[in-house]
Design an enzyme around this catalytic site. Structure first.
Site, PDB file in Angstrom:
ATOM      1  N   HIS A 130     -41.347 -41.192 -41.910  1.00 16.64           N
ATOM      2  CA  HIS A 130     -40.148 -40.953 -42.597  1.00 16.64           C
ATOM      3  C   HIS A 130     -40.061 -41.801 -43.671  1.00 16.64           C
ATOM      4  CE1 HIS A 130     -35.634 -41.120 -43.126  1.00 16.64           C
ATOM      5  NE2 HIS A 130     -35.543 -40.188 -42.228  1.00 16.64           N
ATOM      6  N   ASP A 207     -41.709 -47.614 -35.862  1.00 19.47           N
ATOM      7  CA  ASP A 207     -40.290 -46.839 -36.172  1.00 19.47           C
ATOM      8  C   ASP A 207     -40.024 -46.170 -34.876  1.00 19.47           C
ATOM      9  OD1 ASP A 207     -38.690 -44.904 -36.783  1.00 19.47           O
ATOM     10  OD2 ASP A 207     -39.497 -44.341 -38.651  1.00 19.47           O
ATOM     11  N   GLN A 210     -36.796 -42.124 -33.382  1.00 17.30           N
ATOM     12  CA  GLN A 210     -37.000 -41.179 -32.510  1.00 17.30           C
ATOM     13  C   GLN A 210     -37.546 -41.256 -31.031  1.00 17.30           C
ATOM     14  OE1 GLN A 210     -35.508 -38.206 -33.282  1.00 17.30           O
ATOM     15  NE2 GLN A 210     -35.496 -38.641 -35.480  1.00 17.30           N
ATOM     16  N   LYS A 233     -28.699 -41.956 -33.503  1.00 16.05           N
ATOM     17  CA  LYS A 233     -29.374 -40.918 -33.094  1.00 16.05           C
ATOM     18  C   LYS A 233     -29.716 -41.043 -31.528  1.00 16.05           C
ATOM     19  CE  LYS A 233     -32.040 -40.160 -37.091  1.00 16.05           C
ATOM     20  NZ  LYS A 233     -33.198 -40.386 -37.933  1.00 16.05           N
ATOM     21  N   CYS A 371     -37.123 -35.610 -44.959  1.00 14.73           N
ATOM     22  CA  CYS A 371     -37.308 -37.103 -45.264  1.00 14.73           C
ATOM     23  C   CYS A 371     -38.677 -37.514 -45.274  1.00 14.73           C
ATOM     24  CB  CYS A 371     -36.445 -38.226 -44.516  1.00 14.73           C
ATOM     25  SG  CYS A 371     -34.630 -37.828 -45.208  1.00 14.73           S
TER      26      CYS A 371
HETATM   27  C1  LIG Z   1     -33.440 -41.128 -38.778  1.00 17.81           C
HETATM   28  C2  LIG Z   1     -34.970 -41.452 -38.936  1.00 17.81           C
HETATM   29  C3  LIG Z   1     -35.196 -42.821 -39.634  1.00 17.81           C
HETATM   30  C4  LIG Z   1     -33.968 -43.380 -40.459  1.00 17.81           C
HETATM   31  O1  LIG Z   1     -32.957 -44.226 -39.699  1.00 17.81           O
HETATM   32  P1  LIG Z   1     -31.391 -44.411 -40.327  1.00 17.81           P
HETATM   33  O2  LIG Z   1     -30.775 -45.282 -39.234  1.00 17.81           O
HETATM   34  O3  LIG Z   1     -30.972 -43.182 -40.423  1.00 17.81           O
HETATM   35  O4  LIG Z   1     -31.675 -45.136 -41.457  1.00 17.81           O
HETATM   36  C5  LIG Z   1     -36.377 -43.484 -39.757  1.00 17.81           C
HETATM   37  N1  LIG Z   1     -37.420 -42.916 -38.969  1.00 17.81           N
HETATM   38  C6  LIG Z   1     -37.322 -41.854 -38.388  1.00 17.81           C
HETATM   39  C7  LIG Z   1     -38.449 -41.491 -37.619  1.00 17.81           C
HETATM   40  C8  LIG Z   1     -36.028 -41.233 -38.243  1.00 17.81           C
HETATM   41  O5  LIG Z   1     -35.962 -40.252 -37.362  1.00 17.81           O
END
Ligand SMILES: *Cc1c(COP(=O)(O)O)cnc(C)c1O
Length: 413
Positions: A130, A207, A210, A233, A371
């Site tokens: 992302h 990260d 998800q 999320k 993104c």
């Molecule tokens: C949504 C997302 C982000 C960004 O997170 P925010 O809290 O919206 O800043 C980063 N990486 C992944 C895989 C995402 O799905």
């Protein structure tokens, strides 16, 4: 598991009833919300926790010596314990509250750029990242002369460990990769990637924006240095997230933003800093959002993270099966180990038009580059549509998507 343990079965209709927004319609049609990978809806438990705090027990945290401040501080610090439990961190001191995923990556990028990543040092990213886990590392490339090495992924978003290991050199300082792609839903072999990074003397950040939503995360089992999740999320509020950092790593990490709460002593000539995690929480934090996130994680644990994942796996199988019957739809990403996040294109139609037509049928999906422009380039597309499912989605929602796609095809085909 011997028999159908009720613990693992979700009463989806009852669960869906806990989300007030899902009772509304869209253009007079039942709302079918399939944009969960962008942001999930909130259950009553989260709304009530935040409202309760505002109505009954709100003040600033950590500084007051009065009743309301003490109560709010307790609620805030309880959320830290909940987050530590949710990620199976060894201690709540490893839990930093951020303003979200993006904030977490900027924090680590800034701090490592101060303490250990300089000219010629290498950072490994995957092509499936992302933008929020790409741009902060471009900052280190632009500002410090760091070098980014890119890990290719398969058409299904999968990582080959041999290709990965070949990217390491004596200059590799950090690996920063998604634990699950927000476009393809593919799960990354986190444990193996962490083991290999450490064998080469590098740190590893995941990260989990998800992955944290779609299955249990155990940061001790993965043995990562950093792991980020984001509130909005996870059925929680926006403006809040968690950065897990291994205690020994955080203890050596310089602060990111300066301000109140993160200090020990401030004079006109010098400043000393508070211990982790408070060293990384400058200023008044998102108090209500942290309390809301604690409620969201507790809500997920109450439903059972494994039960949610099992339900979502059935939705994934259902939607992939139905999509494969539509010869005008192309699906991107069919890895075995994937969440119900499905990127697709419709023959002869721009993804934005697909999304707009589906919207009129009450079905909300995402369209665009999600993104993740390097991944789009890798897949050879400029954009896709994406349907992403959550705990409250049903098999009827899958059918609604398929009906909407047939209609799209009729209108545009
Ligand atoms: C949504 C997302 C982000 C960004 O997170 P925010 O809290 O919206 O800043 C980063 N990486 C992944 C895989 C995402 O799905």
């Amino acid at each position: 598991m011997s028999d159908g343990a009720p613990m693992n079965v979700l009463d989806v209709d009852a669960l869906k009833g806990e989300f007030p927004i899902l009772k509304r319609d869209a253009y007079g049609k039942p709302l079918v919300y399939l944009d969960n990978a962008a942001s999930a809806q909130k259950p009553r438990a989260v709304i009530d926790a935040m409202t309760h705090a505002m109505e009954h027990s709100y003040a600033n945290v950590h500084r007051g010596l009065h009743l309301l401040s003490n109560e709010t501080t307790t609620a805030y610090e309880d959320a830290r314990k909940i987050a530590a439990r949710f990620l199976n961190a060894a201690s709540e001191d490893e839990i930093i509250f951020t303003s979200g995923g993006t904030d977490a990556f900027n924090l680590v990028s800034y701090a490592l750029g101060v303490s250990e990543i300089g000219e010629g040092d290498e950072i490994i990213l995957s092509l499936a990242e992302h933008h929020s886990n790409i741009v902060p590392w471009h900052f280190l490339r632009e500002r410090k002369g760091a070098v980014i090495k890119w890990l290719d992924v398969s058409d299904d978003g999968e990582v080959d460990l041999g290709t990965y290991e070949a990217l390491f050199s004596a200059r590799t300082k950090l690996v920063a990769v998604s634990h699950m792609s927000n476009v393809l839903g593919t799960l990354t072999p986190a444990r193996d990637m962490a083991r290999i990074a450490h064998a080469h003397g590098a740190k590893i950040l995941f990260d989990g924006c998800q992955a944290g939503v779609h299955g249990a995360v155990d940061v001790q089992d993965i043995d990562c240095d950093f792991y980020a999740i984001t509130g909005h999320k996870l059925y929680g509020p926006s403006g809040v997230g968690v950065l897990y950092g291994k205690k020994s790593v955080l203890d050596a990490l310089p602060p990111y933003r300066g301000g109140g709460e993160m200090i020990d002593i401030v004079t006109t000539d010098m400043v000393t800093y508070n211990d982790a995690p408070h060293r990384f929480e400058a200023g008044t934090p998102p108090i209500l959002e942290v309390i809301g996130l604690g409620a969201a994680l507790t809500w997920m644990e109450g439903k059972g993270v494994a039960a949610i994942a099992a339900h979502e796996a059935r939705l994934r199988d259902h939607v992939l099966e139905e999509l494969s019957k539509l010869n005008f739809v192309r699906v991107y990403g069919r890895a075995e180990n994937k969440a119900p996040i499905v990127a697709f294109t419709v023959e002869g139609a721009h993804p934005h038009d697909v999304s707009a037509i589906l919207d009129r049928t009450g079905v909300a999906v995402r369209a665009g580059h999600h993104c993740a422009q390097p991944l789009m380039k890798r897949l050879g597309v400029s954009a896709t549509a994406r349907a992403s499912f959550a705990a409250y989605n049903t098999h009827d929602d899958v059918e609604a998507l398929i009906r909407g796609l047939r209609k799209t095809h009729e209108m545009l085909g």
